[in-house]
Design an enzyme around this catalytic site. Structure first.
Site, PDB file in Angstrom:
ATOM      1  CE  LYS A   8      12.260   6.375 -33.554  1.00 60.04           C
ATOM      2  NZ  LYS A   8      12.697   7.751 -33.634  1.00 60.04           N
ATOM      3  NE  ARG A  68      15.395   6.657 -36.542  1.00 66.02           N
ATOM      4  CZ  ARG A  68      15.105   7.955 -36.637  1.00 66.02           C
ATOM      5  NH1 ARG A  68      15.821   8.847 -36.008  1.00 66.02           N
ATOM      6  NH2 ARG A  68      14.068   8.343 -37.328  1.00 66.02           N
ATOM      7  N   GLY A 107      16.261  10.120 -26.096  1.00 67.32           N
ATOM      8  CA  GLY A 107      17.684   9.877 -25.865  1.00 67.32           C
ATOM      9  C   GLY A 107      18.010   8.759 -24.893  1.00 67.32           C
ATOM     10  CG  MET A 159      15.711   2.861 -24.936  1.00 66.91           C
ATOM     11  SD  MET A 159      14.300   1.914 -25.424  1.00 66.91           S
ATOM     12  CE  MET A 159      13.156   3.152 -25.963  1.00 66.91           C
ATOM     13  NE  ARG A 166       8.684  12.400 -30.286  1.00 62.28           N
ATOM     14  CZ  ARG A 166       9.853  11.911 -29.926  1.00 62.28           C
ATOM     15  NH1 ARG A 166      10.051  10.621 -29.891  1.00 62.28           N
ATOM     16  NH2 ARG A 166      10.840  12.702 -29.580  1.00 62.28           N
ATOM     17  CG  HIS A 184      19.394  15.048 -23.013  1.00 62.88           C
ATOM     18  ND1 HIS A 184      19.675  15.348 -21.711  1.00 62.88           N
ATOM     19  CD2 HIS A 184      18.685  13.906 -23.003  1.00 62.88           C
ATOM     20  CE1 HIS A 184      19.192  14.393 -20.949  1.00 62.88           C
ATOM     21  NE2 HIS A 184      18.580  13.501 -21.706  1.00 62.88           N
ATOM     22  NE  ARG A 228      -5.585  15.274   7.768  1.00 62.09           N
ATOM     23  CZ  ARG A 228      -5.306  15.233   6.462  1.00 62.09           C
ATOM     24  NH1 ARG A 228      -5.319  16.336   5.748  1.00 62.09           N
ATOM     25  NH2 ARG A 228      -5.007  14.083   5.873  1.00 62.09           N
ATOM     26  NE  ARG A 247      -9.767  13.666  10.869  1.00 62.19           N
ATOM     27  CZ  ARG A 247      -8.572  13.356  10.355  1.00 62.19           C
ATOM     28  NH1 ARG A 247      -8.454  12.359   9.482  1.00 62.19           N
ATOM     29  NH2 ARG A 247      -7.504  14.028  10.679  1.00 62.19           N
ATOM     30  CD  GLU A 306      -9.136   7.083   8.986  1.00 67.25           C
ATOM     31  OE1 GLU A 306      -8.205   7.584   8.364  1.00 67.25           O
ATOM     32  OE2 GLU A 306      -9.710   7.658   9.935  1.00 67.25           O
ATOM     33  CB  SER A 356     -14.811  10.397   3.706  1.00 68.54           C
ATOM     34  OG  SER A 356     -13.697  10.934   3.039  1.00 68.54           O
ATOM     35  N   GLY A 369     -10.369   7.117   3.910  1.00 66.80           N
ATOM     36  CA  GLY A 369      -9.103   7.693   4.355  1.00 66.80           C
ATOM     37  C   GLY A 369      -8.007   6.773   3.853  1.00 66.80           C
ATOM     38  CB  THR A 370      -6.745   6.193   0.452  1.00 64.47           C
ATOM     39  OG1 THR A 370      -6.682   7.591   0.156  1.00 64.47           O
ATOM     40  CG2 THR A 370      -7.994   5.588  -0.136  1.00 64.47           C
ATOM     41  CG  ASN A 371      -3.519   9.730   3.611  1.00 65.10           C
ATOM     42  OD1 ASN A 371      -3.362   9.565   2.412  1.00 65.10           O
ATOM     43  ND2 ASN A 371      -3.848  10.894   4.142  1.00 65.10           N
ATOM     44  CG  ASP A 372      -4.767   6.353   9.090  1.00 66.71           C
ATOM     45  OD1 ASP A 372      -3.692   5.948   9.575  1.00 66.71           O
ATOM     46  OD2 ASP A 372      -5.295   7.440   9.396  1.00 66.71           O
ATOM     47  CB  CYS A 405     -10.722  12.937   2.527  1.00 68.20           C
ATOM     48  SG  CYS A 405     -10.809  11.869   3.975  1.00 68.20           S
ATOM     49  CE1 TYR A 420     -15.605  13.812  -0.646  1.00 72.81           C
ATOM     50  CE2 TYR A 420     -17.886  13.058  -0.721  1.00 72.81           C
ATOM     51  CZ  TYR A 420     -16.723  13.320  -0.010  1.00 72.81           C
ATOM     52  OH  TYR A 420     -16.670  13.070   1.331  1.00 72.81           O
TER      53      TYR A 420
HETATM   54  C1  PEP Z   1      -6.437   9.262   5.785  1.00 71.73           C
HETATM   55  O1  PEP Z   1      -6.063   8.463   6.636  1.00 71.73           O
HETATM   56  O2  PEP Z   1      -6.450   9.001   4.580  1.00 71.73           O
HETATM   57  C2  PEP Z   1      -6.853  10.619   6.172  1.00 71.73           C
HETATM   58  C3  PEP Z   1      -7.312  11.453   5.278  1.00 71.73           C
HETATM   59  O3  PEP Z   1      -6.673  10.970   7.448  1.00 71.73           O
HETATM   60  P1  PEP Z   1      -5.283  11.428   8.082  1.00 71.73           P
HETATM   61  O4  PEP Z   1      -4.314  11.604   6.963  1.00 71.73           O
HETATM   62  O5  PEP Z   1      -5.575  12.689   8.800  1.00 71.73           O
HETATM   63  O6  PEP Z   1      -4.969  10.285   8.976  1.00 71.73           O
HETATM   64 MG    MG Z   2      -6.560   8.858   8.703  1.00 67.94          MG
END
Ligand code: PEP
Ligand code: MG
Length: 934
Positions: free
Chosen positions: A58, A128, A137, A139, A372, A490, A611, A667, A802, A821, A823-826, A888, A908
């Protein structure tokens, strides 16, 4: 956890050609050291549009409009760092800043030609909030500050309008009382209604000066009784208290919840804008309104908004009185309307984006109070960006930056099956505030909405009107339906922003919130009953209606021709532009040919993760997989694997083909084997049942064998157990079968003329020797297979990174791996030590206690897990400069994480098929915003 709705990305594109005067201090971006307060007025401002961090949205908009010579009432902005100081100093503002504020007030008094608290020419101000990101709305705001028993008489004599003066005073007392003194609004409403009743008045506007004087006296009684002190008469004291209340409102629960949903950090704080009041409530030649330069629900190029005659700003957004469409202003006050259209068109050109503006007309003179970038639905975002590009107001690059990637998901949401929909009569119609099809069970409170959703129900929140405290319930509902309010109330604003189908101002429904029911066309709808509505047409129906895929999905599925869908063409155009500006490739996590086809149609050019074990769940396959697992010797295991081989080969053939020659990473088996067997408890129950039935010896023996194997495979920590590369090392014949299936499928396609370079990926590698072991198996079987097939093809062997050890020794791992690659989950699981499956039990508390801002499984934790990724990338590339690196894990489809992956220079990202459009756009925005290696 539900994916967070992302906040609207601020368009990064800076205006090169401006339609209005260029700000004088355009380079002042960071502000001056030691300066905390910024003035605007008389055509000149200390700030400008580049100073959103410091002045809030603002404040920077007011400064920019002032610099552009637009009619903006003068004022000053107390910058966001003061909010931080207020909290750091335990709700205290240092004297030096107080002095700076007092100096700016003097300047404002000079510009306004009036003095705060003066008995003959009083200055009134609005106070304001205004953070960097708009939080509609959430604040607090105080209007008409500066009035007291004396200055109200001054206002009366200056305006010759006693009714207006006392109406302003009672509004101020009510706002100040509830916001600053925290007295419940109902205490004031009770007195107001009492005066109305005693005078036989129906509308607020029916009250005359004498009646309003009585209201003021009664309000003084309320304040005295509830706060123990008389209503403050010193305007400076009023100003300081109001300023502090605005800072306090930054941390109110609804504002915090809002920031949590939209990922807005707590530490940025809000600015406070103190501005000369102009009055929309001086009579029928005055009014106030809000609007957009284009339709924020559909994106259509039309002047859009609402206004109220003889009213102040809060009356429009509160949804209490239903306002008139803005186009009707042309009849009522043609000159002001023309000027408003003129100014807002210029603003849109200047900012190169749809503008959301607020204005007040005082005695036919127009004032701009805000401008805005307007919040919009996903549909509108795509329409507006493509239209602005077609109108040459923005370049394709700027158009790409105008669409929030996450909002593209709204375009993929289902609509009603029109045949079904038409069969049901319309119960009522409201204002179509936010498009989309909603069907659910009715609930009447935000808390119930949350409770019911947690029980797995699908709900529609029905309210007379929503208030900012309803935000948590709105977030979980399928849709929002209100009886009152306009298109900028709102419910409408928040619904659109969340991409929730919403209908507001459905006057035909009579809501009885306490009785948990509503009445419509002679019918009663109770809590739990099903209703459906179409947020685009505004129609509400009393039934559950099946939905059907969105227009975009129909094109993707081949049910509709692209040429017949305007929105698909625009969607495709934006993503096509995005593809030109992104550096990273976009692949899909797809396990089966049909998923791969959808991913390809959405624009994925490659599979980043197939997978293979998911193929084992295909029809009739589980018994074969179980046979393989139950085998207690290699020969029997090989027999079962021989049965699986042709099935896997067919799947791989299909996936390769769907990707038309783009790279495909497959994989090898990853999960612990017990996942393919029945649950231990279920088997035990079965066995007891068979024992009781008698005569079932064969079946009983089978179940007992299965149970014995299940018990043998039981692990205390399966996620850290016998899975990933460890399976391939202990049962190399599984890796052999999978390699053979992959290479045979690839050979066949290469023979058919489609060049396929399969990428075979080994999961969960933490030590280079694990990879070496499996690579030897793959290379041996690949060579044998190619020889048998009579063709030589290229293939790659790589690994998932991973396990933190894999990343920390990535230079060694890269000696064996041709690609990585992440494996950011693990990797998140193992870096934090949080179980992926159990984190839900404590994550919410972690977030409430601010130990973690975000769910690290949804958005990469850049400091910890991200540091491991960065190390892995750097070490890997040091050993093998041409190493291809992707990601991935689920983070591959998350815009904030994609931004980080761009920074560390991944090649990628790989995301699930339906998130491919989000990933394409986010990757382009990241490339435009980030320099690799930052
Ligand atoms: C991971 O671990 O990020 C992954 C892609 O493998 P998964 O989820 O199958 O363990
Ligand atoms: Mg994994």
């Amino acid at each position: 956890m539900a994916k967070k709705a992302a906040r609207k990305n601020a368009p990064a594109a800076a205006a090169k050609k401006v339609a209005v005067k260029k700000p004088a201090a355009a380079k002042a971006r960071a502000g001056k050291a030691g300066k905390h307060v910024y003035f605007f007025g008389n055509g000149k401002a200390d700030g400008d549009r580049t100073m959103k961090d410091l002045l809030g949205g603002k404040g920077s908009g007011l400064a920019e409009m002032t610099n552009a010579g637009l009619p903006v009432p003068p004022g000053f902005t107390i910058s966001t760092p003061v909010c931080t100081i207020y909290y750091k100093e335990k709700a205290h503002i240092p004297a030096a800043i107080d002095t700076e504020i007092a100096d700016h007030l003097k300047k404002l008094e000079k510009a306004a030609g009036a003095q705060l608290g003066s008995t003959d020419n009083p200055l009134l101000v609005s106070v304001r909030s205004g953070a960097k990101f708009s939080m509609p709305g959430m604040m607090d705001t105080i209007l008409n500050l500066g009035l007291n028993d004396k200055s109200v008489e001054g206002l009366k004599s200056r305006t010759q309008n006693g009714r207006f003066a006392f109406d302003s005073y009672r509004r101020f007392m009510q706002m100040f009382g509830s916001v600053v003194l925290e007295i419940p609004k109902s205490a004031f409403e009770h007195e107001f209604d009492g005066v109305k009743a005693s005078r036989g008045a129906k509308l607020d506007t029916d009250l005359d000066e004498a009646a309003l004087r009585e209201v003021v006296e009664r309000y003084k009684g309320v304040v005295k009784k509830k706060s123990g002190k008389p209503f403050p008469q010193d305007p400076m004291e009023q100003l300081k208290a109001a300023r502090d209340a605005v800072f306090r409102s930054w941390m109110n629960p609804r504002a915090q919840e809002y920031r949590r949903i939209y990922d807005i950090p707590d530490h940025i704080g809000t600015a406070v804008n103190v501005q000369m009041m102009v009055f929309g409530n001086t009579g029928d030649r005055s009014g106030t309104g809000v609007g957009f330069t284009r339709n924020p629900a559909t994106g259509k190029k039309e002047f859009y908004g609402e206004f109220l005659i003889n009213a102040q700003g809060e009356d429009v957004v509160a949804g209490v009185r239903t306002p008139q469409p803005i186009t009707q202003l042309e009849q009522v006050m043609p000159a002001a309307y023309k000027q408003l259209r003129d100014i807002t068109t210029r603003l849109e050109k200047h900012y190169k984006d749809i503008q959301d503006f607020e204005f007040t007309i005082q005695d036919e003179k127009l004032y701009m109070l805000q401008t805005r970038s307007g919040k919009r639905t996903g549909h509108a975002a795509v329409v507006i960006a493509t239209d602005l590009a077609a109108e040459k107001l923005v370049t394709p690059k700027e158009a790409v930056l105008l669409v929030d990637p996450e909002s593209l998901n709204q375009l993929l949401a289902p609509g009603f099956d029109q045949n079904e929909w038409k069969k049901i009569p319309v119960a009522t119609k409201g204002l179509p505030a936010s498009p989309g099809a909603a069907s659910g069970q009715v609930v009447f409170s935000a808390d119930h909405a949350v409770e019911w959703t947690q029980q797995g129900k699908q709900v529609i929140l029905v309210r007379r009107e929503t208030v900012p405290d309803d935000i948590h319930g709105m977030f979980v509902s399928q849709g929002i339906l209100t009886a009152t309010g306009g298109m900028t109330s709102h419910a409408a604003v928040v619904g659109r922003q969340m991409g929730k189908p919403s209908i507001v101002g459905a006057g035909g429904i009579e809501v009885d919130e306490a009785g948990k029911q509503f009445h419509v066309s002679g019918k009663t709808v109770r809590e739990g009953d099903w209703i459906s509505f179409d947020g685009l047409s505004g129609e509400v129906k009393l039934a559950r209606v099946a939905s059907k895929p969105s227009e975009i999905l129909q094109v993707i599925n081949g049910q509709l021709k692209a040429a017949d869908s305007d929105i698909y063409q625009r969607f495709d155009r934006i993503l096509g532009w995005a593809d030109k500006f992104r550096r990273m490739g976009i692949r899909a996590n797809a396990d089966l040919p049909d998923q791969a086809e959808i991913a390809y149609a959405f624009g994925a050019r490659g599979i980043g993760l197939c997978r293979t074990e998911h193929m084992f769940f295909g029809e009739g396959r589980i018994p074969v997989v179980q046979k393989m697992i139950l085998a207690d010797n290699e020969a029997d295991r090989r027999k079962a694997l021989d049965e699986l081989l042709p099935l896997q080969r067919e799947d791989f053939y299909g996936v390769f083909k769907a990707m038309k020659g783009s790279p495909v990473t497959i994989r090898t088996i990853d999960p612990p084997l017990h996942e393919f067997l029945p649950k231990r408890e279920e088997l035990m129950v079965e066995i007891v049942r068979l024992e009781m039935a008698g005569n079932k010896k064969k079946e009983l023996d089978e179940k007992r064998t299965l149970l014995a194997r299940v018990e043998q495979l039981h692990e205390f920590n399966p996620m850290l157990g016998h899975r990933g590369v460890r399976l391939g090392i202990t049962y190399p014949e599984i890796t052999e079968m999978q390699t053979r299936a992959i290479i045979e499928a690839a050979c066949r396609l290469n023979k058919e003329g489609l060049k396929i370079v399969p990428e075979i990926m080994i999961p969960l590698v933490g030590h280079v020797k694990e990879l070496k072991d499996q690579k030897a198996v793959v290379d041996r079987v690949a060579a044998e297979t190619m020889q048998a097939q009579g063709i030589k093809i290229k293939y790659l062997v790589g690994t998932m990174i991973e396990v933190p050890r894999g990343a920390m020794t990535a230079d060694q791992v890269a000696e064996e791996a041709q690609f990585f690659s992440f494996g950011t989950n693990d990797l998140t699981q193992l870096t934090f030590g949080f179980s992926r499956d159990d984190v839900g039990k404590f994550l919410r508390i972690y977030q409430e206690k601010k130990i973690l801002d975000k769910d690290p499984f949804a958005t990469i934790d850049t400091e910890g897990v991200g540091a491991v990724v960065r190390t892995g990338v750097n070490l890997g590339r040091k050993a093998r400069p041409d190493l291809k690196i992707g990601v991935c894990g689920e983070h591959g489809g998350d815009p904030a994480s994609i931004h980080f992956f761009e920074k560390v220079g991944l090649d990628y990202v790989s995301a699930s098929p339906y998130r491919i459009p989000v990933a394409r756009l986010a990757a382009a925005q990241a490339a435009l915003a980030v320099k690799v290696g930052d």
